[in-house]
Enzyme design. Structure first.
Site, short mmCIF file in Angstrom:
data_model
loop_
_atom_site.label_atom_id
_atom_site.label_comp_id
_atom_site.label_asym_id
_atom_site.label_seq_id
_atom_site.Cartn_x
_atom_site.Cartn_y
_atom_site.Cartn_z
CD1 TRP A 114 -2.78 1.62 0.63
CD2 TRP A 114 -1.37 2.40 2.18
NE1 TRP A 114 -3.19 2.88 0.96
CE2 TRP A 114 -2.34 3.39 1.91
CE3 TRP A 114 -0.37 2.66 3.11
CZ2 TRP A 114 -2.34 4.62 2.56
CZ3 TRP A 114 -0.36 3.89 3.75
CH2 TRP A 114 -1.35 4.86 3.47
CG ASP A 118 -13.27 8.88 -2.72
OD1 ASP A 118 -13.22 8.01 -1.84
OD2 ASP A 118 -12.58 8.83 -3.76
CG ASP A 119 -15.63 5.94 2.06
OD1 ASP A 119 -16.84 5.75 2.23
OD2 ASP A 119 -14.74 5.25 2.61
CD1 TRP A 126 -14.76 -2.43 -7.72
CD2 TRP A 126 -16.74 -2.20 -8.73
NE1 TRP A 126 -15.47 -3.59 -7.52
CE2 TRP A 126 -16.68 -3.48 -8.13
CE3 TRP A 126 -17.89 -1.83 -9.43
CZ2 TRP A 126 -17.74 -4.39 -8.22
CZ3 TRP A 126 -18.93 -2.74 -9.51
CH2 TRP A 126 -18.85 -4.01 -8.90
CG ASP A 127 -11.55 1.88 -3.01
OD1 ASP A 127 -10.60 1.10 -3.16
OD2 ASP A 127 -11.45 2.96 -2.40
CG MET A 128 -11.70 -5.16 -3.40
SD MET A 128 -10.46 -5.85 -2.32
CE MET A 128 -10.88 -7.55 -2.41
CG ASN A 129 -10.37 0.40 0.29
OD1 ASN A 129 -9.47 0.54 -0.53
ND2 ASN A 129 -11.38 1.23 0.36
CB CYS A 137 -9.69 2.27 -6.54
SG CYS A 137 -8.83 2.91 -5.09
CG ASP A 194 -4.91 5.16 -1.27
OD1 ASP A 194 -5.57 5.44 -2.28
OD2 ASP A 194 -5.36 4.48 -0.32
C1 GLA Z 1 -9.20 3.88 -0.55
C2 GLA Z 1 -8.93 4.61 -1.84
C3 GLA Z 1 -8.95 6.10 -1.60
C4 GLA Z 1 -10.27 6.50 -1.03
C5 GLA Z 1 -10.57 5.71 0.21
C6 GLA Z 1 -11.98 5.95 0.70
O1 GLA Z 1 -8.16 4.05 0.34
O2 GLA Z 1 -7.72 4.20 -2.40
O3 GLA Z 1 -8.68 6.78 -2.80
O4 GLA Z 1 -11.28 6.28 -2.00
O5 GLA Z 1 -10.43 4.31 0.00
O6 GLA Z 1 -12.25 5.24 1.85
#
Ligand code: GLA
Length: 736
Positions: free
Chosen positions: A194, A361-362, A472-475, A521, A543
């Protein structure tokens, strides 16, 4: 492109390479040649002679025929080859001995799609399908090879069919095996984590195996699904390079093996660790696609081939030559502290900046005030977004802006209505407490009802028609990867079934909304691969938006990915990930060659830097058309300097970006040798209207600005004083 001789020699050739193999008298596929195109590829010599070696065995007793060092197309284990095999499975007798012998072949005019998996598009291509069979167990392996007229890429995949009567347990089902002759090679691969993605590492190829891969459910960023075996002397412009990349987003493995006779084997495919697939009678299993590139023109030559191919054959076609919108993203402007009023104010700022789009965003959905809650509940938070998302999108559209929205569909927080209603919809195993990542759990996308729920939730918002972009995120990485929907005997299938489910969901959504720009993402570049890019035209690169960190990240990413698919924005300074202070210009310049550009800054930061930001965003818009479809070259990379070249697709505009990291006194004068220009054309440097001959820029080089530390001289070009400075030259071609 595909030719076959009467004595079963097969050749795939185009203007980039020839790839040749034949069927041995025993019926095995032996590899012959992969390299520069041959005028008569079917006559490619067989270098491997076969000899009696002590402490090896002869395949089925054939004198002088042991597989220990025989180059093969799809090697198996246990029949005199002791290297890691492409295929390994267990039959109903409990042993793992199979023999895949040539049965027949077909040639298709184009490229069949792979069952349920993303794969490169055909067009101007031919596909050879070799059918191998194990007669004892009724197992068929169909090896697919696609060659293109205009691309230096060879695509491979395998389809297994159980035509017998008993289950076969697949353990190693690599997509490709490439056996290269002995040579003085190095391995090049990309490792990271990361906020530190895509570090290029180059090392001597060791005896034994060198393996990169993932067992975390996402492809990257610890390793990217890419590896190249290169001449030890290869540079950016010279030397042989054999690159391999997978069109897959989950657990993968790519390995090299140098055996005792210096033969080199490359394997690439699904990670066999923690994988097992029951292939019941009558069933079929398709491997992900592997892509190979060969070039004699060094790492830059390899990158050019990947870039053209990814742009034309992987990335969604609707965006191929479309300039990307400039944008303001709310994340580093406000984090979770978003509401309708604030978003509308930021939209006004976006309009003042002159950008095309506002991305929410979020933080917009029901109860989402921080990262502990609400993933899974994809309706607007009523207290902060009382008019709902479609109405907000319409208001933003009325301001002349596009609207983009963030989702993290694959995830659920334990504190959510979705989890309370369906606690069994997560990946989990019975009797064990689930591990959390960023306070969240992974939904079980192997289940159709979970995918249907997500499709409906996303569709109900996108169908308003005013959302032009989706992030479209995945964290989190996966743990306890089990599914309540499958019996114990199929639990080892779940990681791959998750991916099949994800690809199914992505196909449904992107097919329904082909004009929405999707950005992939995973906390930045943690699932940045050719599988995801088959559905989404761009990727949030990292990020970490610190420009100096981005120099390494973009350098590494650009080995495989065209910057058409990379997104970059100007983030805050001091940078929120590493604390570095840098100028707004260097922050912009580091992402200047990425197609998608924007800003993620607070209102106060925007106000404080307004004229500069307006200038930069106007530059981003002016150059947006050039920044898709062009050529990217890495000219200089030392510990303290980077110089990149970007040439527009029509060759009319050439950009040079020079970065000087730490200032130092009394430095040498540096030149950049520009590449691929028309030697007879003149190029005008826009900043001072000086004229430069193409051949002089290439062979004598362009003098780079000097790093000013002391007195400055009127007729010299200087970098901004201090650390972390940058300069971008723009040349316009004058017709000869
Ligand atoms: C991830 C993405 C960020 C942002 C956050 C939101 O970390 O990489 O760009 O969208 O989630 O929670």
């Amino acid at each position: 492109m595909i030719t076959v001789s009467d004595n079963a020699v097969f050749a795939l050739s185009n203007r980039y390479f020839s790839y040749v193999f034949h069927v041995s008298p025993e019926g095995l596929l032996e590899h012959r040649y992969y390299g520069l195109p041959l005028s008569a590829p079917l006559d490619a010599p067989v270098h491997h002679q076969g000899t009696q070696r002590e402490m090896t065995s002869n395949f089925e007793g054939e004198p002088y025929y042991n597989l220990t060092d025989t180059p093969q197309e799809y090697p198996i284990f246990g029949r005199s080859d002791y290297r890691a095999p492409a295929f390994h499975a267990r039959n109903a007798d409990g042993n793992s001995i199979f023999t895949l012998l040539y049965k027949s072949h077909t040639i298709k005019a184009d490229k069949p799609k792979l069952d349920g998996l993303p794969s490169a598009r055909g067009g101007g291509s031919q596909t050879l399908i070799i059918i191998l069979e194990d007669a004892l167990w009724g197992l068929t392996a169909k090896l697919h090879y696609t060659v293109y007229e205009d691309y230096g890429v060879l695509a491979r995949s395998v389809v297994f069919e159980n035509n017998g009567t008993r289950d076969i347990n697949l353990e190693h089902v690599y997509s490709t095996a490439l056996d290269l002759p002995p040579g003085d090679y190095e391995a090049l691969h990309l490792h990271g984590t990361w906020a530190r993605e895509f570090n290029a590492e180059r090392m001597a190829l060791p005896h034994g195996r060198f393996v990169i891969g993932s067992a975390r459910g996402t492809s990257s960023a610890a390793h990217s699904p890419f590896l190249a075996v290169i001449d030890a002397t290869a540079t950016e412009t010279h030397g042989r390079v054999y690159g391999t990349a997978l069109v897959y987003s989950g657990n993968f493995s790519i390995s090299t093996e140098v055996n005792e006779f210096e033969d080199v084997r490359i394997l690439a495919g699904i990670n066999p660790f923690n994988f097992n697939w029951t292939l019941a009678a009558g069933e079929r299993f398709t491997t992900p696609e592997a892509l190979h590139v060969f070039t004699q023109n060094g790492l830059g030559g390899m990158s050019h081939i990947w870039h053209d191919f990814v742009r034309d054959k992987i990335s969604p076609p609707a965006f191929r030559h479309l300039p990307r919108p400039t944008y303001l993203n709310t994340w580093e402007a406000a984090y979770f502290d978003v509401n309708e009023g604030k978003v509308l104010t930021l939209a006004d700022k976006a309009a003042t900046l002159g950008v095309d789009m506002l991305v929410l965003d979020d933080g917009w959905f029901k109860g989402r005030r921080d990262d502990t809650t609400s993933l899974g509940d994809w309706t607007a938070d009523p207290s902060r977004f009382p008019s709902g998302i479609p109405a907000l999108a319409a208001k933003i559209k009325a301001k002349g802006l596009k609207f983009g929205l963030w989702f993290e569909p694959e995830m659920v927080n334990p504190d959510s209505d979705l989890f309370r209603a369906h606690p069994d919809w997560i990946l989990h195993v019975p009797g064990r407490k689930s591990s959390l990542g960023r306070h969240q759990l992974t939904l079980d996308l192997s289940r159709a009802e979970v995918r249907d729920y997500l499709f409906d939730a996303i569709d109900s918002l996108l169908s308003c028609g005013d959302i032009g972009y989706v992030k479209w995120d995945m964290n989190r990485a996966m743990t306890e990867v089990g599914s309540a929907a499958f019996p114990p005997s199929q639990q080892a299938e779940v990681p791959h079934r998750y991916l099949l489910g994800l690809y199914d969901l992505l196909s449904r959504i992107t097919n329904k909304y082909p004009d929405i720009l999707f950005e992939n993402c995973a906390s930045g570049g943690n699932r940045f691969d050719l599988g995801m890019l088959s559905y989404m035209a761009q990727n949030w690169t990292s990020d970490n938006c610190d420009p100096i960190a981005r120099l390494d990240i973009i350098h590494g990413a650009s080995l495989v990915f065209p910057l058409d698919v990379c997104a970059a924005y100007i983030g805050p300074s001091p940078n929120h990930q590493n604390g570095r202070v840098s100028s707004i210009h260097t922050r912009y310049d580091a992402g200047a060659f990425c197609a998608a550009k924007g800003v993620s800054l607070s209102e106060a930061d925007i106000d404080a830097n307004l004229p500069a930001l307006q200038r930069l965003m106007s530059h981003a818009k002016d150059t947006a058309t050039d920044m898709v479809g062009g050529h990217f070259d890495r000219l200089i990379k030392t510990r303290n300097e980077v110089c990149w070249q970007y040439t527009s697709r029509d060759g009319e505009t050439v950009y040079l970006a020079y970065f000087h990291i730490l200032a130092a006194p009394n430095l040498p004068f540096r030149r950049a040798h520009v590449r691929g220009l028309d030697p007879l054309a003149e190029y005008i440097l826009t900043e001072d209207k000086t004229r430069h001959q193409g051949d002089a820029l290439m062979h004598s080089g362009m003098a780079l600005p000097y790093v000013a530390t002391g007195q400055v001289k009127a007729d010299m070009r200087y970098m901004a004083k201090g650390d972390f400075s940058s300069h971008v030259f723009i040349f316009k071609k004058v017709s000869p």
